[in-house]
Design a protein around this motif. Structure first.
Motif, PDB file in Angstrom:
ATOM      1  N   TYR A 224       0.798  -1.348  -0.088  1.00  0.00           N
ATOM      2  CA  TYR A 224       0.011   0.156  -0.146  1.00  0.00           C
ATOM      3  C   TYR A 224       1.135   0.965   0.408  1.00  0.00           C
ATOM      4  O   TYR A 224       0.729   1.924  -0.575  1.00  0.00           O
ATOM      5  CB  TYR A 224      -0.887   0.293   1.084  1.00  0.00           C
ATOM      6  CG  TYR A 224      -2.070   0.998   1.129  1.00  0.00           C
ATOM      7  CD1 TYR A 224      -3.319   0.550   0.062  1.00  0.00           C
ATOM      8  CD2 TYR A 224      -1.233   2.562   1.473  1.00  0.00           C
ATOM      9  CE1 TYR A 224      -3.902   1.579   0.493  1.00  0.00           C
ATOM     10  CE2 TYR A 224      -2.242   3.723   1.468  1.00  0.00           C
ATOM     11  CZ  TYR A 224      -3.747   3.232   0.998  1.00  0.00           C
ATOM     12  OH  TYR A 224      -4.247   4.296   0.842  1.00  0.00           O
ATOM     13  N   PHE A 225       2.079   1.193   0.865  1.00  0.00           N
ATOM     14  CA  PHE A 225       2.722   2.843   0.714  1.00  0.00           C
ATOM     15  C   PHE A 225       3.511   2.908  -0.319  1.00  0.00           C
ATOM     16  O   PHE A 225       3.759   3.580  -0.336  1.00  0.00           O
ATOM     17  CB  PHE A 225       4.101   2.141   2.414  1.00  0.00           C
ATOM     18  CG  PHE A 225       2.555   2.798   3.692  1.00  0.00           C
ATOM     19  CD1 PHE A 225       2.231   4.268   3.585  1.00  0.00           C
ATOM     20  CD2 PHE A 225       2.361   1.978   4.271  1.00  0.00           C
ATOM     21  CE1 PHE A 225       1.525   4.358   5.532  1.00  0.00           C
ATOM     22  CE2 PHE A 225       2.163   2.421   5.586  1.00  0.00           C
ATOM     23  CZ  PHE A 225       1.323   3.038   6.371  1.00  0.00           C
ATOM     24  N   VAL A 257       8.482  -3.269  15.189  1.00  0.00           N
ATOM     25  CA  VAL A 257       8.953  -1.997  14.860  1.00  0.00           C
ATOM     26  C   VAL A 257       9.831  -2.441  13.498  1.00  0.00           C
ATOM     27  O   VAL A 257       9.598  -1.561  13.020  1.00  0.00           O
ATOM     28  CB  VAL A 257       9.936  -1.587  16.372  1.00  0.00           C
ATOM     29  CG1 VAL A 257      10.321  -0.431  15.774  1.00  0.00           C
ATOM     30  CG2 VAL A 257       9.058  -0.691  17.346  1.00  0.00           C
ATOM     31  N   ALA A 258      10.263  -3.037  14.000  1.00  0.00           N
ATOM     32  CA  ALA A 258      10.526  -3.787  12.692  1.00  0.00           C
ATOM     33  C   ALA A 258       9.704  -3.740  11.070  1.00  0.00           C
ATOM     34  O   ALA A 258       9.701  -3.041   9.592  1.00  0.00           O
ATOM     35  CB  ALA A 258      11.902  -5.081  12.408  1.00  0.00           C
ATOM     36  N   ALA A 259       8.413  -4.378  11.470  1.00  0.00           N
ATOM     37  CA  ALA A 259       7.099  -4.101  10.384  1.00  0.00           C
ATOM     38  C   ALA A 259       7.384  -2.523  10.036  1.00  0.00           C
ATOM     39  O   ALA A 259       6.713  -2.770   8.509  1.00  0.00           O
ATOM     40  CB  ALA A 259       6.410  -5.330  11.146  1.00  0.00           C
ATOM     41  N   ILE A 260       7.113  -1.677  11.116  1.00  0.00           N
ATOM     42  CA  ILE A 260       6.923   0.309  10.440  1.00  0.00           C
ATOM     43  C   ILE A 260       7.988   0.346   9.886  1.00  0.00           C
ATOM     44  O   ILE A 260       7.684   0.445   8.659  1.00  0.00           O
ATOM     45  CB  ILE A 260       6.156  -0.036  11.717  1.00  0.00           C
ATOM     46  CG1 ILE A 260       5.358  -0.454  12.646  1.00  0.00           C
ATOM     47  CG2 ILE A 260       5.961   1.633  11.474  1.00  0.00           C
ATOM     48  CD1 ILE A 260       4.685   0.431  13.696  1.00  0.00           C
ATOM     49  N   THR A 264       7.225   1.032   5.750  1.00  0.00           N
ATOM     50  CA  THR A 264       6.921   2.393   6.357  1.00  0.00           C
ATOM     51  C   THR A 264       7.907   3.836   4.864  1.00  0.00           C
ATOM     52  O   THR A 264       7.758   4.899   5.103  1.00  0.00           O
ATOM     53  CB  THR A 264       6.175   3.688   6.954  1.00  0.00           C
ATOM     54  OG1 THR A 264       7.684   3.757   7.959  1.00  0.00           O
ATOM     55  CG2 THR A 264       5.288   2.816   7.498  1.00  0.00           C
ATOM     56  N   PHE A 265       8.909   2.819   4.886  1.00  0.00           N
ATOM     57  CA  PHE A 265      10.088   3.123   3.905  1.00  0.00           C
ATOM     58  C   PHE A 265      10.509   3.867   3.266  1.00  0.00           C
ATOM     59  O   PHE A 265      11.338   5.060   2.800  1.00  0.00           O
ATOM     60  CB  PHE A 265      11.671   2.101   4.242  1.00  0.00           C
ATOM     61  CG  PHE A 265      11.306   1.357   3.000  1.00  0.00           C
ATOM     62  CD1 PHE A 265      12.373   2.383   1.760  1.00  0.00           C
ATOM     63  CD2 PHE A 265      10.610   0.161   2.987  1.00  0.00           C
ATOM     64  CE1 PHE A 265      12.377   1.448   0.898  1.00  0.00           C
ATOM     65  CE2 PHE A 265      10.650  -0.098   1.642  1.00  0.00           C
ATOM     66  CZ  PHE A 265      11.921   0.114   0.670  1.00  0.00           C
ATOM     67  N   THR A 266       9.209   3.944   2.210  1.00  0.00           N
ATOM     68  CA  THR A 266       8.907   4.808   1.693  1.00  0.00           C
ATOM     69  C   THR A 266       8.336   5.639   0.919  1.00  0.00           C
ATOM     70  O   THR A 266       8.383   6.666   0.345  1.00  0.00           O
ATOM     71  CB  THR A 266       8.834   3.735  -0.077  1.00  0.00           C
ATOM     72  OG1 THR A 266       6.999   3.013   0.164  1.00  0.00           O
ATOM     73  CG2 THR A 266       9.654   2.316  -0.889  1.00  0.00           C
ATOM     74  N   ILE A 267       7.645   5.974   2.603  1.00  0.00           N
ATOM     75  CA  ILE A 267       6.871   7.263   2.727  1.00  0.00           C
ATOM     76  C   ILE A 267       7.808   8.856   3.306  1.00  0.00           C
ATOM     77  O   ILE A 267       8.411   8.155   3.808  1.00  0.00           O
ATOM     78  CB  ILE A 267       5.188   7.664   3.834  1.00  0.00           C
ATOM     79  CG1 ILE A 267       5.815   6.565   4.460  1.00  0.00           C
ATOM     80  CG2 ILE A 267       4.374   5.990   3.113  1.00  0.00           C
ATOM     81  CD1 ILE A 267       4.998   6.905   5.224  1.00  0.00           C
ATOM     82  N   PRO A 268       6.883   9.506   3.071  1.00  0.00           N
ATOM     83  CA  PRO A 268       8.369  10.875   3.852  1.00  0.00           C
ATOM     84  C   PRO A 268       8.042  10.451   4.870  1.00  0.00           C
ATOM     85  O   PRO A 268       7.634   9.813   5.835  1.00  0.00           O
ATOM     86  CB  PRO A 268       7.035  12.276   3.341  1.00  0.00           C
ATOM     87  CG  PRO A 268       6.384  11.611   2.084  1.00  0.00           C
ATOM     88  CD  PRO A 268       6.157  10.260   2.396  1.00  0.00           C
ATOM     89  N   LEU A 273       7.118   9.902  10.966  1.00  0.00           N
ATOM     90  CA  LEU A 273       7.220   9.840  12.351  1.00  0.00           C
ATOM     91  C   LEU A 273       6.028   9.924  12.738  1.00  0.00           C
ATOM     92  O   LEU A 273       5.691   9.580  14.145  1.00  0.00           O
ATOM     93  CB  LEU A 273       7.768  11.551  12.782  1.00  0.00           C
ATOM     94  CG  LEU A 273       7.983  12.198  13.924  1.00  0.00           C
ATOM     95  CD1 LEU A 273       8.337  11.629  14.395  1.00  0.00           C
ATOM     96  CD2 LEU A 273       8.299  13.731  13.601  1.00  0.00           C
ATOM     97  N   SER A 274       4.817  10.512  12.053  1.00  0.00           N
ATOM     98  CA  SER A 274       3.114  10.383  12.465  1.00  0.00           C
ATOM     99  C   SER A 274       2.755   9.036  13.139  1.00  0.00           C
ATOM    100  O   SER A 274       2.234   9.311  13.870  1.00  0.00           O
ATOM    101  CB  SER A 274       2.282  11.261  11.471  1.00  0.00           C
ATOM    102  OG  SER A 274       0.854  11.543  12.149  1.00  0.00           O
TER     103      SER A 274
END
Length: 407
Positions: A224-225, A257-260, A264-268, A273-274
């Motif tokens: 998705y991200f 945390v590793a999964a997050i 999300t590494f491709t999004i701003p 942070l949010s």
């Protein structure tokens, strides 16, 4: 019924798509794609051509085109009455009958389907589709499942199959989540890059998590991200994603945390942070202090953040590790936090943490004591044990207070 050369039809479809593209790009008034009410087969694009323009606009919404969602809304409002008044012979074309179902499933007015059913007396799967779609939009779930579920989805136009699978998944997500998830997976395969896939991935994360498939949830979130981070619905998905991952069970904090991070590494960075801030707060309130501390620590590692975000992350980290830290360090950190920089709910969290700290420094009394609370009847009995036990019990009382007051 007059026929038309395939080349002429293709040209009209391309023109309808180009017109929709231009409207979505400029956000200008919607052009006349379908002609006036009462159009015949010789006048203007047919319903199936209008629906292709609608699908184009939907896919633009999935790509983050804000103008497209407004143009789509206008198209649905404008051409609903037009569809309802089209001549009966228009609906003899099965492509137009299917388009009517897609138009209404996409947000068009239900009377369109009633008119088509009345004027054509459809049979077989066409009737199942039209009546099932009408039941779906009118919230007659059991009938919708019965009729849409009876359609042979192994064959047929890809877009139609994906739309029906998505509708059935939405209807069955609570009563039969495993079946609903299987349907969503088929949507993802059948309609890549479309708003249908975007919706399937959003739902898929929640259903996979709920059915005990965290690895599938991780995969869907990452997809998705990667593909739809700019979607008009991405903000809503980020909030739901944070809620789902904050609720993962104790003992899985490092993997969570590793999964997050992986998803999300491709999004701003500000969106990452949010998410970590949202995970940190929810984990704190629900009692997973280790995850709350890890998420807050990860948030504090972002180099560029506002003063308000830094204060939030600091508060969450301190509140989650209160009983593990030096008293003077905690007191100094809490006193340095300006309440004016916090959301009202987080101001209460800071107040609860300060209260807890004050109680922890009181001398241990012989016998039982209780945790001060707004209501005496809610006081929590505390055995006179040691400072850590007192701190843990007070922290639990603070979490209970936050659960009651959380927005």
């Amino acid at each position: 019924m007059a026929s038309e050369e395939p080349g002429a039809t293709a040209a009209r479809v391309r023109q309808a798509g180009e017109t929709a593209r231009q409207a979505a790009t400029t956000d200008e008034a919607l052009p006349d794609l379908a002609g006036e009410a009462g159009a015949t087969m010789e006048q203007g694009p047919m319903p199936y051509e209008i629906v292709r323009s609608l699908q184009f606009l939907q896919d633009q919404v999935a790509r983050g085109n804000g103008a497209a969602i407004r143009v789509q809304s206008r198209l649905l409002r404008r051409y609903g009455p037009t569809f309802a008044e089209l001549a009966p012979e228009v609906w003899q074309d099965p492509r137009n009958r299917r388009a009517a179902a897609l138009f209404v499933l996409s947000g068009g007015p239900p009377p369109v389907l009633r008119k088509v059913i009345e004027r054509t007396s459809p049979e077989g799967e066409d009737r199942l589709l039209l009546e099932g779609a009408l039941a779906y939009v009118e919230n007659r779930s059991a009938e919708a499942i019965e009729k849409l579920g009876a359609i042979n989805l192994a064959t047929g136009e890809t877009g139609l199959v994906a739309q029906v699978e998505l509708a059935l998944a939405q209807l069955q997500q609570e009563s039969d989540p495993d079946v609903a998830l299987a349907r969503l997976k088929r949507v993802m395969l059948a309609a890549p890059g479309t708003l249908l896939e975007e919706a399937a991935l959003r739902m898929g994360v929640m259903l996979a998590e709920g059915t005990g498939e965290p690895e599938a949830a991780n995969r869907f979130a990452r997809q998705y991200f990667e593909r739809f981070a700019k979607s008009a619905y991405a903000g809503n998905f980020r909030a739901r994603f944070a809620s789902v991952y904050a609720d993962r069970p104790a003992g899985t904090e490092e993997a969570t945390v590793a999964a997050i991070v992986d998803a999300t590494f491709t999004i701003p960075s500000e969106q990452q942070l949010s998410i970590f801030l949202a995970v940190g707060r929810r984990a704190l309130v629900t009692g997973n202090l280790r995850l709350a501390a890890m998420a807050a620590s990860r948030a504090l590692a972002f180099p560029a953040m506002t003063r308000e975000d830094r204060v939030r992350a600091t508060l969450y980290e301190i509140a989650a590790t209160l009983t593990e830290r030096d008293f003077v360090e905690v007191r100094t950190t809490l006193e340095a936090i300006d309440p004016a920089l916090l959301h009202p709910a987080d101001q209460k969290l800071r107040t609860a943490a300060v209260r807890l700290l004050e109680q922890m420094r009181q001398p241990l009394l012989a016998g039982a004591t209780s945790v001060p609370n707004d209501d005496d009847e809610d006081a929590v009995p505390l055995p006179a044990a040691d400072m850590l036990a007192r701190g843990e019990a007070l922290l639990e009382a603070m979490r209970g207070d936050q659960k009651r007051r959380a927005p």
